[in-house]
Enzyme design. Structure first.
Site, PDB file in Angstrom:
ATOM      1  CB  SER A   1      -6.803   5.750   7.023  1.00  0.00           C
ATOM      2  OG  SER A   1      -7.381   5.436   5.621  1.00  0.00           O
TER       3      SER A   1
ATOM      4  CG  HIS B   1      -1.846   1.191   1.207  1.00  0.00           C
ATOM      5  ND1 HIS B   1      -3.168   0.706   0.570  1.00  0.00           N
ATOM      6  CD2 HIS B   1      -1.860   2.295   1.773  1.00  0.00           C
ATOM      7  CE1 HIS B   1      -3.709   2.005   0.659  1.00  0.00           C
ATOM      8  NE2 HIS B   1      -3.031   2.964   1.424  1.00  0.00           N
TER       9      HIS B   1
ATOM     10  NE  ARG C   1      -8.400  11.323   7.913  1.00  0.00           N
ATOM     11  CZ  ARG C   1      -7.698  10.257   7.313  1.00  0.00           C
ATOM     12  NH1 ARG C   1      -7.980   9.125   7.000  1.00  0.00           N
ATOM     13  NH2 ARG C   1      -6.512  10.667   6.918  1.00  0.00           N
TER      14      ARG C   1
ATOM     15  CE  LYS D   1      -7.568   2.022   3.233  1.00  0.00           C
ATOM     16  NZ  LYS D   1      -7.699   3.336   2.897  1.00  0.00           N
TER      17      LYS D   1
ATOM     18  CG  ASP E   1     -10.588   3.737   5.615  1.00  0.00           C
ATOM     19  OD1 ASP E   1     -10.160   4.789   6.302  1.00  0.00           O
ATOM     20  OD2 ASP E   1     -10.351   3.507   4.300  1.00  0.00           O
TER      21      ASP E   1
HETATM   22  N1  URA Z   1      -4.441   6.420   1.984  1.00  0.00           N
HETATM   23  C1  URA Z   1      -5.263   6.121   3.314  1.00  0.00           C
HETATM   24  O1  URA Z   1      -5.814   4.864   2.657  1.00  0.00           O
HETATM   25  N2  URA Z   1      -5.575   6.534   3.989  1.00  0.00           N
HETATM   26  C2  URA Z   1      -5.204   7.707   4.405  1.00  0.00           C
HETATM   27  O2  URA Z   1      -5.571   8.359   5.308  1.00  0.00           O
HETATM   28  C3  URA Z   1      -4.224   8.617   3.523  1.00  0.00           C
HETATM   29  C4  URA Z   1      -3.710   7.703   2.463  1.00  0.00           C
END
Ligand code: URA
Ligand code: CA
Length: 406
Positions: free
Chosen positions: A182, A81, A167, A186, A160
């Protein structure tokens, strides 16, 4: 009442229990608590650091707000990620490269957000490519092709999705606790055995400098460990665009270019090889340098390009783009005198181009740059090529030029 108690505790730097945060997160996920009532909680977290234990409770509650995937029938899997950047197109390169060598990734990707690009938007540049496929189909594709790139389903960490949207709307994005929870909610729900986190820093990222990126990286590692998973963090400089193309379609085309012609000087190529080599070495317990050699080999011999074609076709995408040359840009801007590139306003570049594509509901606008920081550009050489609507060409061109620092 429980929500207000929780907010008070956070403001007073008191620990809360898992049950307290879980209940509030569940009620927000199911619309029992409104955005308006929930926002002070996010605001309190934004302005007050959570203890490691409480940050884990928050992350776990977000993770448990939806489905937890069980990937065990697939054998070992790796996930990666990126925290997001400009011209940061690594997934479309990495997933097929790894698939050639037996490192499986079920990659659930997002859409373009703020100034950053979205992998799903780039995948949909292959006409007909379905990012929204059932998980059962995705599992079959991982077994058949060695990997699959799709959208993060609505069922994974729905808390999220809601919190992120809130946000984004209220400009409460750039906070370590909020980003860490966040991302990790995931990733932990997606269930891979190994998680590689690509933390970006600099003007074109959410973390302004290396120091804050390291703080974020450490928090995410801590969260993985609390959850019993293996994670590895890689830090990436985002003070300039990672590749040479910016804009959804152009970035998808650059990913194809990387697999077509191995160019070791492109920083995007280097980032892709580094990330995939880390994934592969962790997955197969092999030395990093050996993994890296293998990555380069499947790019050079064309195997990874063929694998990407197979993956695209498997998800209904047309292969036309693989043989489509670049269109003639609407404008090419040349250096008016000898120059040296000192820097870029990277975030602004991302914003200008995302806004343009959004405004015209297209993916085809963007720029190609030819130089990176520290490089010299001689008078008369290309500074950038611009793809933009005719009526805005001069204005956009001026704005882009302002993002170059000489
Ligand atoms: N990527 C994400 O999935 N969440 C964030 O808060 C910032 C970048
Ligand atoms: Ca902000």
């Amino acid at each position: 009442m429980e929500l207000l108690n929780l907010i008070e505790k956070i403001k007073n730097h008191q620990d809360f229990s898992y049950g307290e945060i879980e209940s509030v997160i569940n009620k927000y996920t199911h619309d029992v608590i409104t955005d308006q009532d929930f926002l002070p909680l996010i605001d309190a977290i934004y302005h007050n650091n959570l203890s490691d234990k409480c940050l884990y409770f928050l992350t776990k509650a977000m993770k448990n707000s939806g489905e937890i995937l069980d990937l065990s029938t697939l054998g070992s899997t790796v996930d990666k990620h990126s925290t997001g950047g400009v011209s940061d197109t690594t997934t479309i390169v990495i997933v097929p490269v790894l698939a050639c060598l037996g490192t499986q990734m079920l990659k659930l990707s997002g859409r373009s957000l703020g100034f950053t690009g979205g992998t799903c938007d780039k995948l949909e540049c292959f006409k007909g490519y379905k990012t929204d496929i059932p998980l059962g189909t995705a599992f079959e594709l991982v077994k058949k092709n060695g990997g699959c790139m799709m959208t993060s389903t609505a069922t994974i960490a729905p808390a999220d999705k809601k919190i992120y949207a809130l946000r984004d709307k209220t400009d409460l994005v750039d906070n370590i606790s909020l980003i860490a929870s966040s991302v990790m909610s995931k990733k932990l729900a997606t269930g891979a055995d190994i998680i590689v986190l690509d933390v970006k820093y600099g003007d074109g990222a959410f973390m302004p400098n290396k120091k804050s990126a390291v703080s974020l990286g450490k928090k995410m590692m801590m969260l993985a460990k609390y959850d019993g998973k293996k994670a590895k963090v890689v830090y990436g400089d985002m003070s300039q665009p990672l590749g040479y193309n910016i804009g959804t379609l152009l970035e998808c085309m650059e990913a194809i270019d990387i697999l077509k012609n191995y160019n070791k000087n492109n920083p995007l190529t280097k980032a892709c090889i580094k990330l995939s080599a880390i994934c592969h070495s962790l997955d197969k317990h092999m030395p990093y340098l050996l993994a890296k050699k293998r990555m380069i080999k499947v790019i050079k011999n064309g195997e990874a390009l063929e694998k990407l074609k197979t993956m695209v076709a498997s998800q209904g995408g047309s292969l036309e783009l693989f043989d489509t040359p670049y269109e003639t840009p609407q404008k090419i801007v040349y250096a008016q005198k000898d120059l040296k590139i000192k820097g870029f306003k990277t975030k602004s570049l991302g914003e200008i181009i995302n806004n343009l594509n959004h405004k015209y509901q297209t993916n085809k606008y963007g720029i190609i740059i030819y130089n990176k920081i520290g490089e010299k550009v001689k008078k008369g050489e290309k500074l950038f090529s611009l793809y933009a609507p005719q009526e805005e060409i001069e204005e956009i061109s001026k704005q882009i030029l302002n993002c170059f620092e000489f």
